[in-house]
Design a protein around this motif. Structure first.
Motif, mmCIF file in Angstrom:
data_model
loop_
_atom_site.group_PDB
_atom_site.id
_atom_site.type_symbol
_atom_site.label_atom_id
_atom_site.label_comp_id
_atom_site.label_asym_id
_atom_site.label_seq_id
_atom_site.Cartn_x
_atom_site.Cartn_y
_atom_site.Cartn_z
ATOM 1 N N HIS A 1 -9.727 6.016 -2.894
ATOM 2 C CA HIS A 1 -10.834 5.244 -3.023
ATOM 3 C C HIS A 1 -12.045 5.831 -3.643
ATOM 4 O O HIS A 1 -13.127 5.389 -3.310
ATOM 5 C CB HIS A 1 -11.063 4.590 -1.793
ATOM 6 C CG HIS A 1 -9.947 3.894 -0.942
ATOM 7 N ND1 HIS A 1 -9.194 3.040 -1.577
ATOM 8 C CD2 HIS A 1 -9.415 4.444 0.218
ATOM 9 C CE1 HIS A 1 -8.130 2.688 -0.628
ATOM 10 N NE2 HIS A 1 -8.369 3.616 0.430
ATOM 11 N N ASP B 1 -4.212 1.787 -2.161
ATOM 12 C CA ASP B 1 -3.599 2.488 -1.249
ATOM 13 C C ASP B 1 -2.230 2.299 -1.581
ATOM 14 O O ASP B 1 -1.386 3.266 -1.187
ATOM 15 C CB ASP B 1 -3.735 2.070 0.206
ATOM 16 C CG ASP B 1 -5.273 2.188 0.709
ATOM 17 O OD1 ASP B 1 -5.605 3.650 0.763
ATOM 18 O OD2 ASP B 1 -5.767 1.560 1.247
ATOM 19 N N HIS C 1 -8.505 10.382 3.157
ATOM 20 C CA HIS C 1 -8.044 9.778 1.844
ATOM 21 C C HIS C 1 -9.241 9.233 1.067
ATOM 22 O O HIS C 1 -9.072 9.007 -0.099
ATOM 23 C CB HIS C 1 -6.970 9.065 1.877
ATOM 24 C CG HIS C 1 -6.965 7.773 2.424
ATOM 25 N ND1 HIS C 1 -7.200 7.228 3.734
ATOM 26 C CD2 HIS C 1 -6.828 6.461 1.503
ATOM 27 C CE1 HIS C 1 -7.202 6.038 3.527
ATOM 28 N NE2 HIS C 1 -7.289 5.559 2.402
ATOM 29 N N ASN D 1 -2.125 4.899 7.706
ATOM 30 C CA ASN D 1 -3.201 5.057 6.456
ATOM 31 C C ASN D 1 -4.522 4.302 6.629
ATOM 32 O O ASN D 1 -5.612 4.451 6.152
ATOM 33 C CB ASN D 1 -2.388 4.483 5.074
ATOM 34 C CG ASN D 1 -3.277 4.150 4.130
ATOM 35 O OD1 ASN D 1 -3.873 5.178 3.579
ATOM 36 N ND2 ASN D 1 -3.549 2.864 3.661
HETATM 37 CO CO CO Z 1 -7.177 3.580 1.834
#
Ligand code: CO
Ligand code: FES
Length: 333
Positions: free
Chosen positions: A169, A288, A164, A158
């Motif tokens: 975010h 996350d 992502h 990650n």
């Molecule tokens: Co992240």
């Protein structure tokens, strides 16, 4: 297990004081303690006499004392004193398993494998490096630990994943309307990989952002469960002149599916209070965390056919290949 030969972080150095501290690494319960000289030691958290937890004991005269019958163990693990038989000289075999310990990056690191023979370079692996550690222009502080219900390799992956940003975010490290990932370079290194030329458009790239910015990232995997990123926003988008930062991610694999996580921040900012710098990182990581804890399977699949990949996932695919070729088995499937 090859991962036993690697050094892993098990506690914040500042949390290990005069009292023994329980910790966990690769399924092994540990007790950490400091002797009278302040040197840290790590033992298996089980007394060899009747199996009590040594972490419930205390430090007496520079030795770790078991809470049950008061047997005392010196830093190397050898029993030196049995209070019920004061004249008894315990033989060398009266000992508890003692592991290698180092302190670095504000953390206590442990290696479960026995100390390698002198000159056995293959078994004598170094701690994960963090080039920013020695850069006096960057201030260092730690953020964490976070206990996360995810495997260590999922958390590293990650950290390497840029696609992502616009979703997890949004408004911070990305925007859903600017989620495209330009091609970037990935090269293998002895400890994992290096990814360069990574670019992201970020509305609020750091604590001091004054405008959305194009940010250049580099990533390096420095150990099976350790990685470093550096990020540099384009000039004129940050209130602090010459802002740059490097973040190390250090993970203690507690069990195959649970981890303890620290971030070591190195930032060109000597003025902001620690809490403010940590708060930014905390905001990002707690975005996350729920996604990480939702991933199934929890262990990271190393068979590349088990999940789908695109060119944007180049770094994470390279990480999976590296874990496979280096024989890592903990936290992967
Ligand atoms: Co992240
Ligand atoms: Fe530790 Fe007896 S169980 S001294």
């Amino acid at each position: 297990m090859i991962e036993q030969q690697h050094w892993h972080p098990v506690a914040s150095a500042c949390d290990l004081g005069a009292a023994p501290l329980a910790a966990h690494l690769l399924g092994q319960p540990l007790v950490l303690w400091r002797d009278d000289a302040g040197r840290a030691h790590a033992f298996a958290d089980r007394c060899p006499h009747r199996g009590a937890r040594l972490s419930l004991g205390r430090v007496e005269g520079g030795r770790l004392e078991c809470p049950y019958h008061g047997w005392q163990f010196e830093g190397g693990g050898r029993c030196m004193h049995v209070p019920a038989l004061p004249q008894f000289q315990p033989p060398a075999g009266h000992r508890v398993g003692a592991f290698g310990v180092r302190e670095a990056h504000g953390l206590v690191w442990v290696r479960l494998a026995p100390e390698p023979a002198a000159g056995d370079a293959a078994a004598d692996l170094p701690l994960p490096t963090f080039p920013a550690e020695d850069d006096a222009r960057l201030r260092k502080l730690n953020c964490g630990p976070y206990d996360v219900a995810a495997s260590a390799p999922r958390i590293i992956e990650n950290f390497l994943d840029m696609s992502h940003f616009g979703f997890v975010h949004e408004g911070w490290l990305g925007a859903r309307g600017a989620a495209a990932i330009d091609a970037y370079e990935v090269e293998p290194t002895p400890t994992g990989l290096r990814a360069t030329g990574c670019k992201a458009w970020q509305p609020q790239s750091n604590l001091h952002s004054t405008a959305a910015a194009q940010v250049e990232y580099t990533y390096e995997v420095t150990g099976p469960y350790a990685a470093v990123l550096t990020k540099l926003p384009e000039a004129g988008t940050t209130a602090v002149e010459g802002w740059r930062e490097s973040i190390a991610l250090y993970i203690c694999p507690l069990t195959p599916e649970t981890s303890r996580v620290w971030f070591r921040l190195a930032v060109a900012d000597f003025d902001s209070p620690d809490e403010k710098l940590r708060a930014f990182q905390h905001t990002i990581f707690t975005q996350d965390q729920p996604v990480l804890e939702s991933q199934v399977p929890k262990c990271l699949p190393l068979d590349l056919r088990a999940e789908l990949h695109t060119a944007a996932d180049k770094a994470s695919s390279a990480y999976r290949r590296h874990l496979k070729t280096s024989g890592i088995t903990f936290g992967v499937c």
